[in-house]
Design a protein around this motif. Sequence first.
Motif, PDB file in Angstrom:
ATOM      1  N   PHE A 140       0.821  -1.203   0.000  1.00  0.00           N
ATOM      2  CA  PHE A 140       0.000   0.000   0.000  1.00  0.00           C
ATOM      3  C   PHE A 140       0.863   1.264   0.000  1.00  0.00           C
ATOM      4  N   SER A 141       2.029   1.179   0.616  1.00  0.00           N
ATOM      5  CA  SER A 141       2.892   2.352   0.717  1.00  0.00           C
ATOM      6  C   SER A 141       3.773   2.548  -0.508  1.00  0.00           C
ATOM      7  N   HIS A 142       4.164   1.456  -1.173  1.00  0.00           N
ATOM      8  CA  HIS A 142       5.201   1.563  -2.190  1.00  0.00           C
ATOM      9  C   HIS A 142       4.795   1.156  -3.610  1.00  0.00           C
ATOM     10  N   ILE A 143       3.703   0.408  -3.750  1.00  0.00           N
ATOM     11  CA  ILE A 143       3.308  -0.043  -5.090  1.00  0.00           C
ATOM     12  C   ILE A 143       2.066   0.689  -5.584  1.00  0.00           C
ATOM     13  N   TYR A 144       1.025   0.710  -4.793  1.00  0.00           N
ATOM     14  CA  TYR A 144      -0.234   1.298  -5.248  1.00  0.00           C
ATOM     15  C   TYR A 144      -0.117   2.774  -5.591  1.00  0.00           C
ATOM     16  N   PRO A 145       0.647   3.564  -4.833  1.00  0.00           N
ATOM     17  CA  PRO A 145       0.809   4.974  -5.249  1.00  0.00           C
ATOM     18  C   PRO A 145       1.427   5.120  -6.629  1.00  0.00           C
ATOM     19  N   GLU A 146       2.335   4.197  -7.003  1.00  0.00           N
ATOM     20  CA  GLU A 146       2.924   4.242  -8.341  1.00  0.00           C
ATOM     21  C   GLU A 146       1.878   3.989  -9.424  1.00  0.00           C
ATOM     22  N   LEU A 147       0.786   3.324  -9.051  1.00  0.00           N
ATOM     23  CA  LEU A 147      -0.282   3.024  -9.996  1.00  0.00           C
ATOM     24  C   LEU A 147      -1.406   4.048  -9.928  1.00  0.00           C
ATOM     25  N   GLY A 148      -1.202   5.107  -9.151  1.00  0.00           N
ATOM     26  CA  GLY A 148      -2.201   6.160  -9.063  1.00  0.00           C
ATOM     27  C   GLY A 148      -3.338   5.879  -8.104  1.00  0.00           C
ATOM     28  N   ILE A 149      -3.179   4.866  -7.258  1.00  0.00           N
ATOM     29  CA  ILE A 149      -4.218   4.514  -6.294  1.00  0.00           C
ATOM     30  C   ILE A 149      -3.790   4.966  -4.907  1.00  0.00           C
ATOM     31  N   ALA A 150      -4.641   5.728  -4.250  1.00  0.00           N
ATOM     32  CA  ALA A 150      -4.349   6.223  -2.909  1.00  0.00           C
ATOM     33  C   ALA A 150      -4.888   5.249  -1.865  1.00  0.00           C
ATOM     34  N   ILE A 151      -4.083   4.977  -0.848  1.00  0.00           N
ATOM     35  CA  ILE A 151      -4.477   4.109   0.252  1.00  0.00           C
ATOM     36  C   ILE A 151      -4.356   4.901   1.541  1.00  0.00           C
ATOM     37  N   ASP A 152      -5.432   4.968   2.313  1.00  0.00           N
ATOM     38  CA  ASP A 152      -5.397   5.655   3.599  1.00  0.00           C
ATOM     39  C   ASP A 152      -5.785   4.697   4.722  1.00  0.00           C
ATOM     40  N   VAL A 153      -5.047   4.777   5.815  1.00  0.00           N
ATOM     41  CA  VAL A 153      -5.333   4.004   7.021  1.00  0.00           C
ATOM     42  C   VAL A 153      -6.166   4.869   7.954  1.00  0.00           C
ATOM     43  N   VAL A 154      -7.304   4.351   8.397  1.00  0.00           N
ATOM     44  CA  VAL A 154      -8.184   5.136   9.263  1.00  0.00           C
ATOM     45  C   VAL A 154      -7.576   5.277  10.651  1.00  0.00           C
ATOM     46  N   GLU A 155      -8.026   6.286  11.366  1.00  0.00           N
ATOM     47  CA  GLU A 155      -7.474   6.565  12.687  1.00  0.00           C
ATOM     48  C   GLU A 155      -7.840   5.496  13.695  1.00  0.00           C
ATOM     49  N   ASP A 156      -9.092   5.053  13.676  1.00  0.00           N
ATOM     50  CA  ASP A 156      -9.577   4.088  14.668  1.00  0.00           C
ATOM     51  C   ASP A 156     -10.266   2.950  13.937  1.00  0.00           C
ATOM     52  N   ALA A 157      -9.585   1.822  13.848  1.00  0.00           N
ATOM     53  CA  ALA A 157     -10.122   0.693  13.092  1.00  0.00           C
ATOM     54  C   ALA A 157     -11.357   0.077  13.732  1.00  0.00           C
ATOM     55  N   ASP A 158     -11.618   0.379  14.993  1.00  0.00           N
ATOM     56  CA  ASP A 158     -12.769  -0.197  15.702  1.00  0.00           C
ATOM     57  C   ASP A 158     -13.992   0.702  15.666  1.00  0.00           C
ATOM     58  N   ASP A 159     -13.874   1.874  15.045  1.00  0.00           N
ATOM     59  CA  ASP A 159     -14.970   2.838  14.997  1.00  0.00           C
ATOM     60  C   ASP A 159     -15.423   3.033  13.555  1.00  0.00           C
ATOM     61  N   PRO A 160     -16.606   2.530  13.180  1.00  0.00           N
ATOM     62  CA  PRO A 160     -17.088   2.723  11.802  1.00  0.00           C
ATOM     63  C   PRO A 160     -17.135   4.183  11.388  1.00  0.00           C
ATOM     64  N   ALA A 161     -17.356   5.083  12.348  1.00  0.00           N
ATOM     65  CA  ALA A 161     -17.400   6.506  12.024  1.00  0.00           C
ATOM     66  C   ALA A 161     -16.048   7.007  11.545  1.00  0.00           C
ATOM     67  N   SER A 162     -14.976   6.353  11.968  1.00  0.00           N
ATOM     68  CA  SER A 162     -13.640   6.738  11.511  1.00  0.00           C
ATOM     69  C   SER A 162     -13.486   6.490  10.019  1.00  0.00           C
ATOM     70  N   PHE A 163     -14.092   5.415   9.536  1.00  0.00           N
ATOM     71  CA  PHE A 163     -14.096   5.137   8.100  1.00  0.00           C
ATOM     72  C   PHE A 163     -14.951   6.171   7.364  1.00  0.00           C
ATOM     73  N   GLU A 164     -16.116   6.446   7.920  1.00  0.00           N
ATOM     74  CA  GLU A 164     -17.032   7.367   7.239  1.00  0.00           C
ATOM     75  C   GLU A 164     -16.421   8.752   7.089  1.00  0.00           C
ATOM     76  N   ARG A 165     -15.714   9.200   8.122  1.00  0.00           N
ATOM     77  CA  ARG A 165     -15.087  10.523   8.057  1.00  0.00           C
ATOM     78  C   ARG A 165     -14.011  10.593   6.976  1.00  0.00           C
ATOM     79  N   ALA A 166     -13.410   9.466   6.664  1.00  0.00           N
ATOM     80  CA  ALA A 166     -12.296   9.444   5.707  1.00  0.00           C
ATOM     81  C   ALA A 166     -12.739   9.237   4.264  1.00  0.00           C
ATOM     82  N   ILE A 167     -14.007   8.979   4.027  1.00  0.00           N
ATOM     83  CA  ILE A 167     -14.502   8.744   2.666  1.00  0.00           C
ATOM     84  C   ILE A 167     -14.532  10.064   1.896  1.00  0.00           C
ATOM     85  N   GLY A 168     -13.977  10.033   0.683  1.00  0.00           N
ATOM     86  CA  GLY A 168     -13.970  11.205  -0.175  1.00  0.00           C
ATOM     87  C   GLY A 168     -14.538  10.883  -1.539  1.00  0.00           C
ATOM     88  N   PRO A 169     -14.505  11.825  -2.466  1.00  0.00           N
ATOM     89  CA  PRO A 169     -15.110  11.604  -3.787  1.00  0.00           C
ATOM     90  C   PRO A 169     -14.405  10.536  -4.605  1.00  0.00           C
TER      91      PRO A 169
END
Length: 462
Positions: A140-169
């Motif tokens: 995720f850190s070294h291959i996918y960015p080279e392919l134009g794909i962004a990978i983000d790790v959420v702040e709190d993996a146990d909180d569904p709201a943490s995922f929702e806050r990180a969703i973008g267009p």
Amino acid sequence: MSGGTGGGGGNIAGGAVDGGGGAGGWGFDTRKVRAGYDPTEHNHAVSVPIYQTTAYTLETVARADALFAFEDEDPLYTRLSNPTVDVLERRVTALHEGAAASVALASGMAAVSYALLNAAGRGGHILTTCRLYGGTVDAFSHIYPELGIAIDVVEDADDPASFERAIGPRTRAIFVEGITNPLVTVTDLAALAEVAHRHGILLIVDNTLATPCLLDPFEFGADVVVYSATKALSGHGNVIAGLVVESGRFDYGSGHFPQFTEPHWFLRDENDVPRNHLQLFPDTPFTGRLRALYLNYLGAALGPFDAYLILLGIETLTERVTKQVANAEALVRYLQSNPHVAWVAYPTVGGGPSTSPPAASSAALAQKYLLRGGGSIVSFGFAGSEEQRRRFLDSVGLFSYQANIGDARSLIINPAQTTHIELTHEQRELCGLLPETIRLSLGLETASDLIADLEQAFTRAF
């Protein structure tokens, strides 16, 4: 079709759930032995034959025209389809109540990579956690960015709201493990599915540790499930393989996934009219597109003999997993009473280091998602020095010190220094992976023998 290549296979659209008569009404254990295979289509062979061939005769120009226009689903070339591999795909599909089709691949990493590329191609964005296999995190850190794909790790993996806050267009999918490796936390799949679907994106679940025997992510809203079939699905440490399974229910025509709706010249009909993937694969668009593009052009094809080995393993999946769960539970009880153990993590009892989710929370999720047991993986904190920990690992005799899980043999590893060495110190802290962590993968041996092996290793270490 006695004497022919039989069994479908599909030049591109193979692996659909309709293979293997009667599978829809069978129980899980019947499906794992019978689904996806009709002996009358394979010279009445009781065991699935190994079709060790590169290609298949086109016979006539007219038949070739039909094959290359996708009007005929017979096998064409083993990189795309093979009757032995096709049985595996259909059988794995049938093991999931809500699945439509599967694609078998040459490794679990290929399954993860192809699934995420298929979902997020053309500059998409994936949300995930650091509770993943170390190689996946590093990719995720070294291959996918080279392919134009962004990978983000959420702040709190146990909180569904943490995922929702990180969703973008640009977000196209949430990617998680059902039971995480190595600290075996349980993911709240239903909550994440609700978040994902509210925003029109996919929930992709790596179900390697649980297998469909313990957890069917489609029951809780997953859209795509991936496996390293190297692990418990095959279960004997003798094959490298992966699988991608889809529900067939997600709406890829919403405008959020233009790669599925744009016409593709390769998919043209007999009149040279380009078609898109939804037109050609209306019921199985995700695996259809994955096979047509990523498997076809990037080529991580699973060989027929490897598919045969996985089929053999699946036949005993329930029996193996049941025994492994019993062994895991016995080892948990032993470790919980051992003075040289700082903490124990197992899905049905929770636990883990202080940086992990509360034990009560993890155990509650296990009661919802893992009614048939917590799996074969137990992790614990070694309460001693680094030198003592190394001596302990060097002293085991029955446990095999190796980087695999889900084997018929019991395995042991120190993941922070091996399988998850790619994680940075910050990532390890975020997911609770401490240097003291020891991961056990319980096999099929006698539980008292496994306990005795750990006991003598602790004695030597201290």
